[in-house]
Write a protein that holds these residues in place. Structure first.
Motif, PDB file in Angstrom:
ATOM      1  N   VAL A 108       0.858  -1.189   0.000  1.00 23.07           N
ATOM      2  CA  VAL A 108       0.000   0.000   0.000  1.00 23.07           C
ATOM      3  C   VAL A 108       0.891   1.235   0.000  1.00 23.07           C
ATOM      4  N   LEU A 109       0.591   2.174  -0.878  1.00 26.30           N
ATOM      5  CA  LEU A 109       1.304   3.457  -0.894  1.00 26.30           C
ATOM      6  C   LEU A 109       0.273   4.572  -0.875  1.00 26.30           C
ATOM      7  N   VAL A 110       0.190   5.271   0.260  1.00 24.49           N
ATOM      8  CA  VAL A 110      -0.767   6.369   0.382  1.00 24.49           C
ATOM      9  C   VAL A 110      -0.014   7.680   0.218  1.00 24.49           C
ATOM     10  N   GLU A 111      -0.519   8.530  -0.662  1.00 25.34           N
ATOM     11  CA  GLU A 111       0.103   9.835  -0.875  1.00 25.34           C
ATOM     12  C   GLU A 111      -0.925  10.923  -0.620  1.00 25.34           C
ATOM     13  N   GLY A 112      -0.505  11.953   0.110  1.00 24.76           N
ATOM     14  CA  GLY A 112      -1.405  13.070   0.394  1.00 24.76           C
ATOM     15  C   GLY A 112      -1.152  14.193  -0.594  1.00 24.76           C
ATOM     16  N   ILE A 113      -2.212  14.813  -1.058  1.00 23.66           N
ATOM     17  CA  ILE A 113      -2.017  15.980  -1.919  1.00 23.66           C
ATOM     18  C   ILE A 113      -2.987  17.091  -1.539  1.00 23.66           C
ATOM     19  N   VAL A 114      -2.549  18.310  -1.829  1.00 28.48           N
ATOM     20  CA  VAL A 114      -3.390  19.467  -1.547  1.00 28.48           C
ATOM     21  C   VAL A 114      -4.113  19.808  -2.834  1.00 28.48           C
ATOM     22  N   GLY A 115      -5.424  19.663  -2.808  1.00 28.14           N
ATOM     23  CA  GLY A 115      -6.211  19.952  -4.009  1.00 28.14           C
ATOM     24  C   GLY A 115      -6.649  21.403  -4.025  1.00 28.14           C
ATOM     25  N   PRO A 116      -7.453  21.788  -5.010  1.00 28.00           N
ATOM     26  CA  PRO A 116      -7.887  23.176  -5.108  1.00 28.00           C
ATOM     27  C   PRO A 116      -8.577  23.668  -3.821  1.00 28.00           C
ATOM     28  N   GLN A 117      -9.414  22.826  -3.192  1.00 27.14           N
ATOM     29  CA  GLN A 117     -10.127  23.311  -2.008  1.00 27.14           C
ATOM     30  C   GLN A 117      -9.881  22.498  -0.747  1.00 27.14           C
ATOM     31  N   THR A 118      -9.319  21.340  -0.891  1.00 28.39           N
ATOM     32  CA  THR A 118      -9.243  20.443   0.263  1.00 28.39           C
ATOM     33  C   THR A 118      -8.036  19.516   0.118  1.00 28.39           C
ATOM     34  N   TYR A 119      -7.839  18.678   1.153  1.00 31.87           N
ATOM     35  CA  TYR A 119      -6.755  17.698   1.096  1.00 31.87           C
ATOM     36  C   TYR A 119      -7.301  16.371   0.597  1.00 31.87           C
ATOM     37  N   TRP A 120      -6.445  15.663  -0.119  1.00 31.42           N
ATOM     38  CA  TRP A 120      -6.844  14.384  -0.692  1.00 31.42           C
ATOM     39  C   TRP A 120      -5.822  13.319  -0.337  1.00 31.42           C
ATOM     40  N   ALA A 121      -6.299  12.105  -0.227  1.00 30.21           N
ATOM     41  CA  ALA A 121      -5.383  10.968  -0.080  1.00 30.21           C
ATOM     42  C   ALA A 121      -5.568  10.064  -1.289  1.00 30.21           C
ATOM     43  N   ILE A 122      -4.451   9.673  -1.863  1.00 28.13           N
ATOM     44  CA  ILE A 122      -4.467   8.708  -2.962  1.00 28.13           C
ATOM     45  C   ILE A 122      -4.016   7.386  -2.348  1.00 28.13           C
ATOM     46  N   VAL A 123      -4.927   6.445  -2.269  1.00 28.93           N
ATOM     47  CA  VAL A 123      -4.639   5.176  -1.598  1.00 28.93           C
ATOM     48  C   VAL A 123      -4.300   4.135  -2.671  1.00 28.93           C
ATOM     49  N   GLY A 124      -3.009   3.944  -2.898  1.00 26.35           N
ATOM     50  CA  GLY A 124      -2.555   3.012  -3.937  1.00 26.35           C
ATOM     51  C   GLY A 124      -2.369   1.622  -3.368  1.00 26.35           C
ATOM     52  N   ILE A 125      -2.943   0.644  -4.041  1.00 24.56           N
ATOM     53  CA  ILE A 125      -2.835  -0.750  -3.589  1.00 24.56           C
ATOM     54  C   ILE A 125      -2.356  -1.595  -4.766  1.00 24.56           C
ATOM     55  N   GLY A 126      -1.316  -2.385  -4.539  1.00 19.88           N
ATOM     56  CA  GLY A 126      -0.829  -3.288  -5.581  1.00 19.88           C
ATOM     57  C   GLY A 126      -0.851  -4.711  -5.056  1.00 19.88           C
ATOM     58  N   VAL A 127      -1.415  -5.629  -5.847  1.00 18.17           N
ATOM     59  CA  VAL A 127      -1.456  -7.038  -5.433  1.00 18.17           C
ATOM     60  C   VAL A 127      -0.801  -7.884  -6.526  1.00 18.17           C
ATOM     61  N   ASN A 128       0.153  -8.719  -6.138  1.00 19.14           N
ATOM     62  CA  ASN A 128       0.716  -9.698  -7.069  1.00 19.14           C
ATOM     63  C   ASN A 128      -0.335 -10.793  -7.192  1.00 19.14           C
ATOM     64  N   SER A 129      -1.224 -10.670  -8.139  1.00 15.98           N
ATOM     65  CA  SER A 129      -2.345 -11.610  -8.137  1.00 15.98           C
ATOM     66  C   SER A 129      -2.225 -12.668  -9.219  1.00 15.98           C
ATOM     67  N   ASP A 130      -2.678 -12.344 -10.443  1.00 17.51           N
ATOM     68  CA  ASP A 130      -2.814 -13.410 -11.442  1.00 17.51           C
ATOM     69  C   ASP A 130      -1.625 -13.490 -12.394  1.00 17.51           C
ATOM     70  N   PHE A 131      -0.443 -13.682 -11.827  1.00 18.82           N
ATOM     71  CA  PHE A 131       0.725 -13.954 -12.687  1.00 18.82           C
ATOM     72  C   PHE A 131       1.663 -14.913 -11.962  1.00 18.82           C
ATOM     73  N   ALA A 132       2.531 -15.544 -12.750  1.00 15.86           N
ATOM     74  CA  ALA A 132       3.459 -16.516 -12.174  1.00 15.86           C
ATOM     75  C   ALA A 132       4.573 -15.775 -11.436  1.00 15.86           C
ATOM     76  N   LEU A 133       5.097 -16.401 -10.426  1.00 19.60           N
ATOM     77  CA  LEU A 133       6.177 -15.797  -9.641  1.00 19.60           C
ATOM     78  C   LEU A 133       7.362 -15.413 -10.528  1.00 19.60           C
ATOM     79  N   GLU A 134       7.563 -16.201 -11.590  1.00 24.40           N
ATOM     80  CA  GLU A 134       8.706 -15.976 -12.498  1.00 24.40           C
ATOM     81  C   GLU A 134       8.606 -14.642 -13.232  1.00 24.40           C
TER      82      GLU A 134
END
Ligand code: BTN
Length: 239
Positions: A108-134
């Motif tokens: 999980v990588l959460v990044e905070g940013i200041v938007g035009p009127q308010t604060y935002w959080a971008i909640v990034g989620i990465g899952v090693n799901s449907d691929f081979a380990l190789e």
């Protein structure tokens, strides 16, 4: 709450696409999903290798910047609970590495940013799901796993996406009501009770991981019995 899902094939990073959407005035709870990232980012400036078959998403929420550690824990819990529903023994290594049998399957990588009127959080989620380990480079593969590898078959990323979003949304804490998500985090965090060596902005610290508190900080007990709260860091070793 979950609103529009913006679907892309190849992107640099879903977190970057999310930031562009915020600059263009986006609705809260918009989600960006991509099939592949060519500049996927992890915590502490690391890359997140993102081949096709993985699940890469960013949820855009309006948030106070001081709640970002808590939101990050909430996302980790959502991923763990989704995987546990599939009978996988997932745990979290503080702050939000999702592991199966000690090998990393999601982050999980959460990044905070200041938007035009308010604060935002971008909640990034990465899952090693449907691929081979190789599909992962050798040095990453040593400490990583994929859902296809664990389950021995194909994974439905669409179902996975919906479960993670449902779980994230249902456990998302209102301000002042963080107690249940923190309690759940403490139940599934495999770091607690271990002697850890943590790299922080202010250097390396050693101690016993005691608990994660309401702000999302890790409480360490050092050799001389002192307690220390860590807001951020990367665990170099735990034993
Ligand atoms: C980590 O464990 O270091 C965090 C990994 C986070 C990866 C996800 S994939 C979707 C989103 N876009 C990115 O570039 N990073 C996050």
């Amino acid at each position: 709450m979950i609103g529009n899902i913006v679907r892309r094939d190849v992107v640099d990073s879903t977190n970057e696409v999310a930031k562009e959407l915020v600059a263009e005035a986006v609705a809260p709870w918009t989600v960006v999903v991509a099939e592949k990232q060519v500049e996927g980012r992890g915590r502490s400036g690391r890359a997140w290798v993102s081949p096709r078959g993985g699940l890469y998403l960013s949820v855009i929420v309006q948030e106070d910047l001081q709640r970002l550690p808590m939101i990050s824990l909430t996302a980790g819990v959502a991923v763990v609970d989704t995987l546990r529903d599939q009978a996988l023994k997932a745990t979290i290594k503080w702050p939000n590495d999702v592991l199966i049998g000690g090998a990393k399957v999601a982050g999980v990588l959460v990044e905070g940013i200041v938007g035009p009127q308010t604060y935002w959080a971008i909640v990034g989620i990465g899952v090693n799901s449907d691929f081979a380990l190789e599909a992962l480079p050798r040095q990453i593969r040593e400490n990583a796993t994929t859902l296809r590898h664990e389950l021995g078959g194909r994974v439905d990323n669409e179902l996975l996406l919906q479960s993670i979003l449902d779980s994230f949304q249902s456990s998302y804490p209102a301000p002042g009501e963080e107690r249940s998500v923190v309690a759940r985090y403490n139940e599934v965090c495999s770091t607690l009770g271990k002697e850890v060596r943590v790299e922080t902005n202010r250097g390396i610290v050693n101690g016993k991981a005691v608990e994660v508190g309401a702000s999302g900080f890790l409480m360490l007990e050092t050799k001389n019995g002192q307690r220390m709260e860590l807001a951020e860091g990367s665990i170099l070793s735990e034993g």
